[in-house]
Write a protein that holds these residues in place. Sequence first.
Motif, PDB file in Angstrom:
ATOM      1  N   UNK A 198       0.845  -1.201   0.000  1.00 32.22           N
ATOM      2  CA  UNK A 198       0.000   0.000   0.000  1.00 32.22           C
ATOM      3  C   UNK A 198       0.877   1.245   0.000  1.00 32.22           C
ATOM      4  N   UNK A 199       0.642   2.172  -0.904  1.00 32.51           N
ATOM      5  CA  UNK A 199       1.417   3.401  -0.962  1.00 32.51           C
ATOM      6  C   UNK A 199       0.980   4.341   0.154  1.00 32.51           C
ATOM      7  N   UNK A 200       1.853   5.282   0.497  1.00 33.23           N
ATOM      8  CA  UNK A 200       1.513   6.251   1.532  1.00 33.23           C
ATOM      9  C   UNK A 200       1.685   7.646   0.964  1.00 33.23           C
ATOM     10  N   UNK A 201       0.732   8.511   1.254  1.00 34.99           N
ATOM     11  CA  UNK A 201       0.804   9.906   0.836  1.00 34.99           C
ATOM     12  C   UNK A 201       0.290  10.770   1.968  1.00 34.99           C
ATOM     13  N   UNK A 202       1.054  11.775   2.342  1.00 37.17           N
ATOM     14  CA  UNK A 202       0.617  12.675   3.390  1.00 37.17           C
ATOM     15  C   UNK A 202      -0.424  13.665   2.884  1.00 37.17           C
ATOM     16  N   UNK A 203      -0.705  13.604   1.595  1.00 38.85           N
ATOM     17  CA  UNK A 203      -1.724  14.485   1.030  1.00 38.85           C
ATOM     18  C   UNK A 203      -3.120  13.896   1.163  1.00 38.85           C
ATOM     19  N   UNK A 231       6.158   3.971   7.134  1.00 38.99           N
ATOM     20  CA  UNK A 231       6.624   4.588   5.888  1.00 38.99           C
ATOM     21  C   UNK A 231       7.393   3.572   5.049  1.00 38.99           C
ATOM     22  N   UNK A 232       8.271   2.833   5.712  1.00 43.21           N
ATOM     23  CA  UNK A 232       9.135   1.883   4.988  1.00 43.21           C
ATOM     24  C   UNK A 232       8.322   0.786   4.325  1.00 43.21           C
ATOM     25  N   UNK A 270      10.722  13.003   6.832  1.00 48.11           N
ATOM     26  CA  UNK A 270      10.358  13.357   5.464  1.00 48.11           C
ATOM     27  C   UNK A 270      10.149  12.073   4.664  1.00 48.11           C
ATOM     28  N   UNK A 271       9.122  12.058   3.856  1.00 45.99           N
ATOM     29  CA  UNK A 271       8.820  10.885   3.042  1.00 45.99           C
ATOM     30  C   UNK A 271       9.720  10.900   1.803  1.00 45.99           C
ATOM     31  N   UNK A 272      10.646   9.951   1.745  1.00 47.28           N
ATOM     32  CA  UNK A 272      11.597   9.901   0.646  1.00 47.28           C
ATOM     33  C   UNK A 272      11.058   9.146  -0.551  1.00 47.28           C
ATOM     34  N   UNK A 273      11.986   8.795  -1.450  1.00 47.03           N
ATOM     35  CA  UNK A 273      11.603   8.138  -2.682  1.00 47.03           C
ATOM     36  C   UNK A 273      11.209   6.691  -2.495  1.00 47.03           C
ATOM     37  N   UNK A 274      10.761   6.084  -3.582  1.00 45.86           N
ATOM     38  CA  UNK A 274      10.321   4.694  -3.554  1.00 45.86           C
ATOM     39  C   UNK A 274      11.503   3.777  -3.265  1.00 45.86           C
ATOM     40  N   UNK A 275      11.213   2.687  -2.573  1.00 43.18           N
ATOM     41  CA  UNK A 275      12.255   1.729  -2.214  1.00 43.18           C
ATOM     42  C   UNK A 275      11.615   0.369  -1.985  1.00 43.18           C
ATOM     43  N   UNK A 276      12.237  -0.716  -2.445  1.00 40.62           N
ATOM     44  CA  UNK A 276      11.684  -2.054  -2.185  1.00 40.62           C
ATOM     45  C   UNK A 276      11.554  -2.307  -0.685  1.00 40.62           C
ATOM     46  N   UNK A 277      10.575  -3.100  -0.316  1.00 41.68           N
ATOM     47  CA  UNK A 277      10.318  -3.375   1.107  1.00 41.68           C
ATOM     48  C   UNK A 277      10.933  -4.724   1.483  1.00 41.68           C
ATOM     49  N   UNK A 294       8.253   3.471   0.724  1.00 42.36           N
ATOM     50  CA  UNK A 294       8.950   4.758   0.683  1.00 42.36           C
ATOM     51  C   UNK A 294      10.055   4.746   1.734  1.00 42.36           C
ATOM     52  N   UNK A 295      11.029   5.601   1.547  1.00 40.61           N
ATOM     53  CA  UNK A 295      12.166   5.649   2.460  1.00 40.61           C
ATOM     54  C   UNK A 295      12.008   6.815   3.435  1.00 40.61           C
ATOM     55  N   UNK A 296      11.961   6.561   4.757  1.00 40.76           N
ATOM     56  CA  UNK A 296      11.852   7.661   5.716  1.00 40.76           C
ATOM     57  C   UNK A 296      13.209   8.320   5.960  1.00 40.76           C
ATOM     58  N   UNK A 297      13.238   9.641   5.921  1.00 38.32           N
ATOM     59  CA  UNK A 297      14.437  10.403   6.244  1.00 38.32           C
ATOM     60  C   UNK A 297      14.168  11.136   7.549  1.00 38.32           C
ATOM     61  N   UNK A 298      14.941  10.821   8.584  1.00 37.62           N
ATOM     62  CA  UNK A 298      14.622  11.238   9.947  1.00 37.62           C
ATOM     63  C   UNK A 298      15.650  12.242  10.463  1.00 37.62           C
TER      64      UNK A 298
END
Length: 325
Positions: free
Chosen positions: A1-6, A75-76, A101-108, A80-84
Amino acid sequence: MSVSLATELGVRRLLVAAGQAPSVLNTQPWRFRVARGERVELLADPDRRLRISDPRGRSQYLSCGAALFNLRLAVRTAGRRPMVWLLPSPEEELDLLAAVRIGGSSPVPGEYRALYDLIPVRRTNRRPFTGPALPRPVRADLRRAATREGAALVFVDRHATDDMLDYAAIAEEELARDHDYRAELAAWTMPGAHFDGLPAYVHGPHPLRDPAPVRDFGRHEGEARFEERPQLAVLTTMGDRPVDWLRAGQALQRVLLVAAGHGVAASFLNQPLDLRDMRGRRDPHHRRGHPQMIIRLGYGLPVARSPRRPAKELVSMCMKDRGNI
């Protein structure tokens, strides 16, 4: 499932995960702020800080660190990659503990997916534990979990366990003589708690042994015989500053989730640390660092979860973009 803060759904997914973290007396002392769909900010909630038993704010920071770890996991696992950033504005806003901050796409990786799935499974278990001692491979996994978050997990040997149980009992007796402490404890251990605090059904039974391997909240559901040889571990950090407390909270939650994956239950025996903080006593520095949590580990039957605040109550406010952190 994708995550969007919007989207409301994306924010809710993150807050539900963060809000299931363990916290001191289940105060859930955190708030979150969403910034233009770009980042989530973690704030300490001053109204939920324990003014008597946590004068330094150490336990609150630990609790918020655990929530931060769950937020990172959410987030992970959304790809997406979390930048803390920890304590991004220490001079401007004291309650701002971290920004993600919600970073770019990344495999889980499967490891993160497994830990995320264990968030609703983890419990604090104040009932008797049964079964054998933790196997060496399990202990090794728990130590690695702490190390990955910048902390250490020190398992207590048999002789030191007896001493630590005595210290906990002595500390609890001294705390019980403090009227303000008792009043604060009672305020968060009310039987009918619905959204926070520790209702009676999670207190556990009164131990038929002395010293007790669990904390006494003054209300019990009957009596029970606890394990003769409790298995204790101490979570430590090399420093003892707010940033170290946040790291300790993240390490604690990773340890607890890894433990849950092994079927290992946990509760806490932090009376000596509370008394140290309350009395302003000097930390008895261990060669492996400053003690931040005393954890009892073992195998136990399933228990009910402490209540949780609705996710919508965790959002402090929406805010305008404040630029780069």
